[in-house]
Design a protein around this motif. Sequence first.
Motif, mmCIF file in Angstrom:
data_model
loop_
_atom_site.group_PDB
_atom_site.id
_atom_site.type_symbol
_atom_site.label_atom_id
_atom_site.label_comp_id
_atom_site.label_asym_id
_atom_site.label_seq_id
_atom_site.Cartn_x
_atom_site.Cartn_y
_atom_site.Cartn_z
ATOM 1 N N SER A 28 0.864 -1.179 0.000
ATOM 2 C CA SER A 28 0.000 0.000 0.000
ATOM 3 C C SER A 28 0.902 1.231 0.000
ATOM 4 N N ASP A 29 0.344 2.391 -0.271
ATOM 5 C CA ASP A 29 1.144 3.620 -0.310
ATOM 6 C C ASP A 29 1.898 3.850 0.997
ATOM 7 N N THR A 30 1.233 3.633 2.124
ATOM 8 C CA THR A 30 1.867 3.841 3.431
ATOM 9 C C THR A 30 3.023 2.873 3.635
ATOM 10 N N GLU A 31 2.811 1.614 3.304
ATOM 11 C CA GLU A 31 3.863 0.614 3.483
ATOM 12 C C GLU A 31 4.996 0.819 2.488
#
Length: 102
Positions: free
Chosen positions: A86-89
Amino acid sequence: MIKKYGFIVKGENYTPDTHHSTLDSGFFFTKVVGVSTDEEAISAARDFVESGIEVIELCGGFGKESAEHLIAEVNTHVPIGYVFFSDTEQQKLTSFLSSPSA
């Protein structure tokens, strides 16, 4: 129900003949193969298909472009997916990879 699963890991200096393993519970079978290149991955995926693997997954090291290339080259009825962050990860991963200790 899926009973045979294949996972291909891409990493520096992996060779499929040496870096492979299986897990078998008697009900679910998993084969993991390490590769260094997309061409080795294509060959491994074809071997998976020939051996009856029902689903193939590629590690996040492939990225979208390499995964889509492999899927097109293997051109099989067996579904091939790939791991992504995901974008955060992905931000965490990018930060880790850019740190001096990585």
